[in-house]
Write a protein that holds these residues in place. Structure first.
Motif, PDB file in Angstrom:
ATOM      1  N   UNK A 190       2.242   8.115   0.973  1.00  0.00           N
ATOM      2  CA  UNK A 190       3.544   7.995   1.632  1.00  0.00           C
ATOM      3  C   UNK A 190       3.858   9.317   2.315  1.00  0.00           C
ATOM      4  N   UNK A 191       3.800   9.327   3.651  1.00  0.00           N
ATOM      5  CA  UNK A 191       4.042  10.560   4.409  1.00  0.00           C
ATOM      6  C   UNK A 191       5.525  10.915   4.416  1.00  0.00           C
ATOM      7  N   UNK A 192       6.367   9.926   4.692  1.00  0.00           N
ATOM      8  CA  UNK A 192       7.816  10.149   4.656  1.00  0.00           C
ATOM      9  C   UNK A 192       8.512   8.806   4.633  1.00  0.00           C
ATOM     10  N   UNK A 193       9.786   8.824   4.262  1.00  0.00           N
ATOM     11  CA  UNK A 193      10.555   7.590   4.166  1.00  0.00           C
ATOM     12  C   UNK A 193      10.573   7.061   2.743  1.00  0.00           C
ATOM     13  N   UNK A 194      10.823   5.773   2.616  1.00  0.00           N
ATOM     14  CA  UNK A 194      10.924   5.150   1.292  1.00  0.00           C
ATOM     15  C   UNK A 194      10.285   3.776   1.325  1.00  0.00           C
ATOM     16  N   UNK A 195       9.625   3.422   0.224  1.00  0.00           N
ATOM     17  CA  UNK A 195       9.004   2.101   0.113  1.00  0.00           C
ATOM     18  C   UNK A 195       9.183   1.586  -1.303  1.00  0.00           C
ATOM     19  N   UNK A 196       9.354   0.279  -1.405  1.00  0.00           N
ATOM     20  CA  UNK A 196       9.421  -0.391  -2.700  1.00  0.00           C
ATOM     21  C   UNK A 196       8.072  -1.051  -2.943  1.00  0.00           C
ATOM     22  N   UNK A 197       7.506  -0.826  -4.134  1.00  0.00           N
ATOM     23  CA  UNK A 197       6.182  -1.333  -4.457  1.00  0.00           C
ATOM     24  C   UNK A 197       6.268  -2.390  -5.553  1.00  0.00           C
ATOM     25  N   UNK A 198       5.696  -3.538  -5.297  1.00  0.00           N
ATOM     26  CA  UNK A 198       5.552  -4.568  -6.317  1.00  0.00           C
ATOM     27  C   UNK A 198       4.051  -4.729  -6.528  1.00  0.00           C
ATOM     28  N   UNK A 199       3.554  -4.107  -7.580  1.00  0.00           N
ATOM     29  CA  UNK A 199       2.112  -3.953  -7.764  1.00  0.00           C
ATOM     30  C   UNK A 199       1.538  -5.107  -8.579  1.00  0.00           C
ATOM     31  N   UNK A 200       0.469  -5.698  -8.062  1.00  0.00           N
ATOM     32  CA  UNK A 200      -0.269  -6.733  -8.773  1.00  0.00           C
ATOM     33  C   UNK A 200      -1.187  -6.060  -9.794  1.00  0.00           C
ATOM     34  N   UNK A 201      -1.005  -6.393 -11.065  1.00  0.00           N
ATOM     35  CA  UNK A 201      -1.809  -5.780 -12.107  1.00  0.00           C
ATOM     36  C   UNK A 201      -3.265  -6.214 -11.995  1.00  0.00           C
ATOM     37  N   UNK A 202      -4.176  -5.241 -12.041  1.00  0.00           N
ATOM     38  CA  UNK A 202      -5.610  -5.520 -12.006  1.00  0.00           C
ATOM     39  C   UNK A 202      -6.302  -4.594 -12.992  1.00  0.00           C
ATOM     40  N   UNK A 203      -6.978  -5.172 -13.960  1.00  0.00           N
ATOM     41  CA  UNK A 203      -7.646  -4.385 -14.982  1.00  0.00           C
ATOM     42  C   UNK A 203      -8.670  -3.439 -14.354  1.00  0.00           C
ATOM     43  N   UNK A 204      -8.567  -2.160 -14.730  1.00  0.00           N
ATOM     44  CA  UNK A 204      -9.544  -1.192 -14.242  1.00  0.00           C
ATOM     45  C   UNK A 204      -9.322  -0.748 -12.817  1.00  0.00           C
ATOM     46  N   UNK A 205      -8.189  -1.115 -12.213  1.00  0.00           N
ATOM     47  CA  UNK A 205      -7.885  -0.704 -10.843  1.00  0.00           C
ATOM     48  C   UNK A 205      -6.481  -0.108 -10.793  1.00  0.00           C
ATOM     49  N   UNK A 206      -6.323   1.137 -11.208  1.00  0.00           N
ATOM     50  CA  UNK A 206      -4.995   1.753 -11.153  1.00  0.00           C
ATOM     51  C   UNK A 206      -4.480   1.842  -9.724  1.00  0.00           C
ATOM     52  N   UNK A 207      -3.178   1.899  -9.612  1.00  0.00           N
ATOM     53  CA  UNK A 207      -2.496   1.950  -8.320  1.00  0.00           C
ATOM     54  C   UNK A 207      -1.768   3.286  -8.256  1.00  0.00           C
ATOM     55  N   UNK A 208      -2.159   4.161  -7.331  1.00  0.00           N
ATOM     56  CA  UNK A 208      -1.564   5.479  -7.202  1.00  0.00           C
ATOM     57  C   UNK A 208      -0.796   5.585  -5.887  1.00  0.00           C
ATOM     58  N   UNK A 209       0.400   6.173  -5.968  1.00  0.00           N
ATOM     59  CA  UNK A 209       1.175   6.500  -4.776  1.00  0.00           C
ATOM     60  C   UNK A 209       1.269   8.017  -4.711  1.00  0.00           C
TER      61      UNK A 209
END
Length: 366
Positions: free
Chosen positions: A184-203
């Motif tokens: 995220x370079x700038x601004x704002x975002x809402x994240x609704x993350x789909x859970x996936x085993x072994x695949x972390x989600x990084x912002x």
């Protein structure tokens, strides 16, 4: 006459014809390989069958040149990686079974005949494991998204996650086979993350890294606007990492902010419905300076409001307001704060109300 046999004559001196053929084959193979890498592969392929003399020779080879130890260490690392390669992938680099077959009739030549294939297998494994690592690191999806001032955007990602971008927001999404990443370079975002085993989600935004497996949260980067980054969790749990090992876990209804250096604030409790309220076309303030509130409105479009008195800019305000009905905000402002609004064409100047101006020193204490 003695019956003829299919075996080559055995001698106590010199290599047999088959052994000579094996040596020539090995020499041809060795000529196509890097000498240090081949020696490392050869030692590695024999590491479980070294006698005391061989152990001494191996130790001498390692000590002869730092490049030897480095090549051997790389091969060991490759082997560890290769053990994690799925069978269906490893099969692409497997040495044909016939190549490693040794007949019972030739026990004395076992190591010699197997050596070229074992060394070749190790070198091929090194290439294969390296290729597998490279393959794992390649993105399967990469896309940038951006909104202009006053625009909002909903995005559905291939992994099932959903993003909602607020005004003036820019981010880049990259999905890999074993991890997912948003910058995220700038601004704002809402994240609704789909859970996936072994695949972390990084912002990643500024100095912050927000890690989640499955949840709904917002990340806001307005460093250029007010010098702040904010993370707010609506559902689930996230981990926020800042600078100097600062790290906090946030649950639903909690938030944290950071400055440009990555120093995290104390965890704050969030008002219900305050996470990304812009989704509903509203903006929420919780005891913020009027100047900051007006600047937030300006992120969505021109308001025409002007504050020239620093004392007025410091007055604090709270509440939820429509982003599209600024006239209602203007009408409510004198009811909430001791101010008056003077309109001159397209400009509305917010100043201290006459009665409050006489009490200005007291107002400045807020």
């Amino acid at each position: 006459m003695a019956p003829m046999t299919a075996h080559s004559p055995r001698h106590d001196f010199g290599p047999s014809a088959q052994e000579q053929a094996d040596l020539r084959e090995y020499a041809d193979f060795a000529a196509t390989q890097d000498g240090v890498a081949l020696a490392a592969a050869t030692w590695f392929s024999r590491h479980g069958n070294l006698d005391a003399q061989d152990q001494s020779a191996f130790a001498a080879w390692l000590a002869a040149d730092p490049a030897h130890a480095e090549a051997y260490a790389q091969l060991q690392s490759t082997h560890r990686v290769a053990r994690r390669i799925p069978p269906q992938v490893a099969a692409r680099w497997a040495v044909p079974p016939a190549a490693t077959h040794v007949t019972p009739q030739a026990p004395r030549r076992h190591w010699l005949r197997a050596l070229p294939y074992a060394a070749a297998a190790m070198l091929l494994l090194s290439v294969g494991a390296g290729g597998y690592q490279w393959w794992q690191q390649q993105a399967v999806f990469s896309q940038s998204y951006a909104t202009v001032r006053g625009q909002r955007l909903a995005v559905a990602l291939p992994d099932g996650s959903k993003l909602q971008l607020d005004t003036a927001t820019q981010l880049h999404v990259t999905l890999y086979r074993q991890r997912r990443e948003v910058r995220l370079a700038h601004g704002e975002a809402l994240f609704q993350v789909q859970s996936k085993q072994g695949q972390p989600f990084d912002v990643l935004s500024g100095p912050l890294t927000v890690t989640v497996v499955g949840t709904q949260f917002s990340v806001r980067n307005t460093l250029e606007h007010d010098g702040k980054l904010r993370v707010a969790v609506q559902h689930g749990q996230v981990r926020v990492a800042g600078a100097r090992q600062d790290r906090v876990d946030l649950r639903a209804g909690q938030g944290v902010s950071s400055d440009a250096s990555g120093r995290l604030s104390a965890i704050a409790s969030l008002a219900p419905g305050s996470v990304a309220s812009w989704r509903d076309g509203r903006i929420t303030f919780d005891n913020v300076p009027l100047g900051a509130a007006l600047a937030e409105f300006e992120r969505y479009g021109d308001t025409g409001f002007v504050v020239r008195d620093p004392a007025v800019a410091r007055l604090r305000i709270g509440g939820s307001f429509s982003l599209t009905q600024l006239d209602r905000f203007a009408a409510a402002l004198p009811q909430l704060l001791p101010v008056q609004i003077v309109r001159n064409g397209t400009v509305s100047t917010i100043g201290m109300a006459p009665k409050a101006a006489a009490q200005a020193p007291a107002m400045q204490l807020q």
